[in-house]
Every structure is written in C-alpha cells, then in structure tokens.
Design an enzyme around this catalytic site. Structure first.
Site, PDB file in Angstrom:
ATOM      1  N   ASN A 193    -138.432  62.925  59.940  1.00 53.10           N
ATOM      2  CA  ASN A 193    -137.203  62.478  60.595  1.00 53.10           C
ATOM      3  C   ASN A 193    -137.291  62.762  62.092  1.00 53.10           C
ATOM      4  O   ASN A 193    -138.305  63.261  62.576  1.00 53.10           O
ATOM      5  CB  ASN A 193    -135.988  63.158  59.952  1.00 53.10           C
ATOM      6  CG  ASN A 193    -136.098  64.666  60.046  1.00 53.10           C
ATOM      7  OD1 ASN A 193    -136.142  65.236  61.117  1.00 53.10           O
ATOM      8  ND2 ASN A 193    -136.180  65.324  58.876  1.00 53.10           N
ATOM      9  N   ARG A 194    -136.242  62.459  62.812  1.00 51.57           N
ATOM     10  CA  ARG A 194    -136.327  62.478  64.273  1.00 51.57           C
ATOM     11  C   ARG A 194    -136.017  63.822  64.912  1.00 51.57           C
ATOM     12  O   ARG A 194    -135.905  63.918  66.131  1.00 51.57           O
ATOM     13  CB  ARG A 194    -135.391  61.410  64.843  1.00 51.57           C
ATOM     14  CG  ARG A 194    -135.857  60.021  64.468  1.00 51.57           C
ATOM     15  CD  ARG A 194    -134.865  58.987  64.882  1.00 51.57           C
ATOM     16  NE  ARG A 194    -134.490  59.164  66.278  1.00 51.57           N
ATOM     17  CZ  ARG A 194    -134.217  58.201  67.118  1.00 51.57           C
ATOM     18  NH1 ARG A 194    -134.288  56.958  66.701  1.00 51.57           N
ATOM     19  NH2 ARG A 194    -133.876  58.455  68.348  1.00 51.57           N
TER      20      ARG A 194
END
Ligand code: CTP
Length: 423
Positions: free
Chosen positions: A223-224
């Site tokens: 994820n970011r």
C-alpha cells in the site's frame, strides 16, 4: 525556493559547546555546527590549536553566527550572552552539553588524566554538563590499548561515547576510526539531551510502513504508506527519553539513532514482532498500514502468463487484526499500558475512527483524512484528530509529521502519568 529546515524542539535554545580537536574530520563538524544552529541550538565552538591547522575559526563562526573560542585567556564574548569571566568558566556555565567532535587520541588521553593545558580541556573540567566524545583517528591509534584504556576510564566516569565507524581513512587505510556523519552525530546529541524527558525509563514500541504480501518470489501486494509518520513517532519518543523498538517495513528511511530496529515485511511477520515486543512495554504506537488480506497461495516460482490469458483472478485470504491480538494479550498480562491506533479514512473519518477505537480497545486513535493532498501518505505534513476513550476529540491544524508526533507523545506521556497516579 526551498523551505527553511524545521527547528528541532529538543534542540531549540539549548546551549551546546562544541569542542573541535586536530583531526582531518574537523571539516565534517563545520556541517554539524551548521545543522545544530539551523535546528535552533546555540552553538559555541572551542577549537584547539591543532584543529585550526585543518579548519579556520571563521568557518565555524560563519555557520554558528557566534564567536569561536581558541584561547584560554580570552574573555567569553558578552555578545553571546555569556558571563564575561575568563572563557573557560563562562563557557561551561549553563551549557546543556559539551560535545568533543572530532576527539583525537591526544585529547582523549588528556581528558582521561584530567590534564588542563588548553581552553577545551580546562572547560571540560570546569563544565557541569554531560560530556560526549566522538573519537576520530587512524584505526591503529583507535585500537591501541592506551586509547582503549583512556576510553574505558572516560566511560567509567559517565562520559558518552559516539563510536567511530569502520571505513576508509584519508591515508587510504581501512579500519575503525571514522567520525560518523552529521545526522548520526545529531541523533546522539538528541539522545543525550532527551535522556531526562517525560518518557525516561519507558519502553515504547512503534510500527511503521506498509506491509508487503508476497504473490510469488518477485511480486507482492502493498500500500502507499511511506513510514514517515512512524519514524517521526519513534524519533519523538526517543527525544522524550524512551527506549524505542521500531518495527518497520520502511527500511529505506534513515534509522533514528538509538532505536532498536526490527525489520518486517508481511502482516504476519509484523504481528509476531509486535506481540513479542509489547511484552513488558509501556506503549504501542501502531502507525503501520497493515494489509487486511494476502494472497491465498504464494507461488513457489514466478507466475508466468500464457499466450491466451486475458486476465487472472487472485484469491485473497484474511490477515490477522494485530490490534485485536494485542487487545487479547493485554487483557491477560496488562502490557502495553497505552495503545494508540492510526486510522486512515477517505470518508466518515470520525465515526469510523471512533468505531475502531472502541472495537480494538485503544486508548487513543489518531484519525487522518487521506482525501486531502497535504495530509496522509508520502507527504511530510499531516492533519489529524486525536480521539480518546472519554469521547474527547482534539482536532490539530495542518502541521509536520514531526509536530504531530510530538503532540501524540505528549498525550501518551499524560496517560502514563495518570495511570501511575491512580494505581
Ligand atoms: N491494524 C491492525 N491489523 C490489521 C489492520 C489494521 O492492527 N489487520 C491497525 C492499524 O495499524 C491501525 C488501525 O488498526 O493502527 C486502524 O487501521 P485501518 O486500516 O484504518 O483499520 P482496519 O481495521 O483495517 O479497518 P478497515 O479496513 O475497515 O478500514
């Protein structure tokens, strides 16, 4: 135009005496003096005669904006706001830390013997503040039994030692004796100054970064999350004097000096590390972005496409909820005393965050609206609201992740104090 570097709260208006002795590494401490000054510290530099063979006093004066001291008989400058007795008394008075970097073998020997033959060694005897030494010399000189014995003597007296690093010397030889780079030196200065902070004697566990769930030997789902908020929390806890374990998947970020680093990748490796680290810990700051699902199968070999494949379907399976596992463990053994969660939401921020606070048995929940461009992932700023179990909500304006971390640490320290008072 770039932004001015952020002041470091712990260093702001601290009086740091920087002693510079005669090693080629003296040039590096011009940068140290500059960065300390930019961070808000008041840096008074004392140079030995040999140090001036390598760097001029003007170099230090230029970056600190303050007089540089070289002479035992020179009065402390009234312009620096110091008492105008002769320099060694005035300089030592009210100083928060004396850092000698680089410290030569000769200066170490003099300090170990209590000799006082120049302004720096006299100041070291006169000053009442902690003394930190960062030796820099040829590897043979560093490992010599005489130098090692002197270091032992000094450490026995409570002098803080910044170990030199292994590497290549100006002579071309390789060994242990290089002065660490400025960020590491500043990390040690922060450790020395933060030792008596509000979390002194407390153990804090921080998680940082996004988890990575393997699909095959080359691919993973992640994820970011950048890990920046978690690293800022670890640094803020260190600045407050805590012993910090940083469980991280963001190992590309520079490790805060003094933190015990535990590298992880998947949610399950993170869970194992967390459940182990929180035993006997006072605080868990769960800033990691944990994947709720992982691939049901991890292919042993790289997944190959077939000519007629138009797409593939991935089957995902649930990951453990780490905070729920911590909650269960905490009900049996009581550790950690305080648990803080982080909720990144793109809608219904406060309602969702409060629901998670209750469900996961947290003391505080830091809610963060990731739909704003200046808050959340990758950027250096954040806009959060801190929710507590009493129903309180503290909205914070847009600020750096560093400031957010300091405020969270304040809240945590207050909760720990309340617990100690009521137990
Ligand atoms: N968290 C956790 N274990 C998970 C997922 C999240 O411990 N499997 C933790 C996060 O580290 C964070 C908090 O729970 O501190 C909230 O994370 P978030 O992803 O917002 O919550 P989820 O429980 O995943 O809820 P949802 O997927 O419904 O948003």
């Amino acid at each position: 135009m770039t932004m001015a570097p952020e002041k470091i709260t712990l260093l702001e208006n601290k009086r740091i005496l920087l002693g510079v002795t005669g090693s080629i590494a003296a040039y590096k401490t011009v940068d140290l003096a500059s960065k300390l000054n930019q961070a808000g510290a008041l840096v008074d530099v004392i140079m030995t005669e040999a140090a001036q063979q390598f760097v001029t006093p003007l170099a230090f004066q230029s970056v600190t904006g303050r007089a540089v001291y070289t002479d035992l008989w020179q009065p402390a400058s009234a312009g620096n706001g110091l008492p105008t007795h002769i320099a060694h008394v005035g300089l030592g008075e009210g100083a928060d830390l004396l850092v000698i970097a680089p410290a030569t073998a000769h200066t170490l020997a003099k300090l170990a013997q209590g000799l006082a033959d120049n302004l720096l060694t006299v100041t070291a005897l006169a000053a009442r503040c902690p003394l930190m030494i960062a030796p820099a010399m040829d590897g043979g000189m560093y490992m010599h039994p005489a130098t090692q014995a002197n270091l032992q003597t000094l450490q026995g007296r409570g002098v803080l030692l910044v170990e030199p690093e292994e590497g290549r010397f100006a002579s071309g030889l390789v060994g242990k004796g290089r002065l660490p780079e400025t960020p590491t030196l500043i990390g040690h200065v922060r450790r020395a100054l933060g030792g008596t902070g509000r979390l002194a004697g407390r153990r804090v566990v921080v998680t940082a970064g996004g988890t990575a769930e393997a699909l095959d030997p080359v691919r993973y789902i992640t994820n970011r999350s950048s890990g920046k908020q978690g690293y800022a929390l670890a640094q803020a806890a260190l600045d407050a004097g805590a012993t910090v374990t940083l469980i991280t998947s963001a190992q590309h970020l520079p490790a805060p000096t003094g933190a015990h680093i535990v590298p992880v990748d998947s949610a399950r490796s993170l869970r194992d590390a967390v459940l182990h680290a929180v035993q006997g810990a006072d605080v868990l700051l769960m800033a990691a972005a944990v994947a709720d699902f992982r691939p049901a199968q991890v292919a042993e070999q790289k997944i190959k496409k077939q000519d007629n494949d138009t797409g593939i379907t991935l089957e995902l399976t649930r990951n453990p909820d780490i905070l729920l596992d911590v909650k269960a463990q905490r009900t049996t053994d009581g550790w950690p005393r305080v648990v803080v969660g982080f909720a990144a939401e793109s809608e219904n921020l406060l309602a969702n965050a409060r629901d998670k606070l209750q469900r996961k048995g947290l003391d505080l929940m830091v809610a963060n609206d990731i739909s704003a461009a200046d808050a959340g992932f990758s950027v250096d700023t954040n806009r959060v609201t801190v929710l507590d179990v009493q129903g309180g909500q503290q909205p914070l304006e847009l600020m750096s992740k560093t400031r957010v971390s300091e405020l969270i640490i304040e809240r945590v320290a207050a909760l720990l104090t309340d617990q100690t008072e009521t137990s």
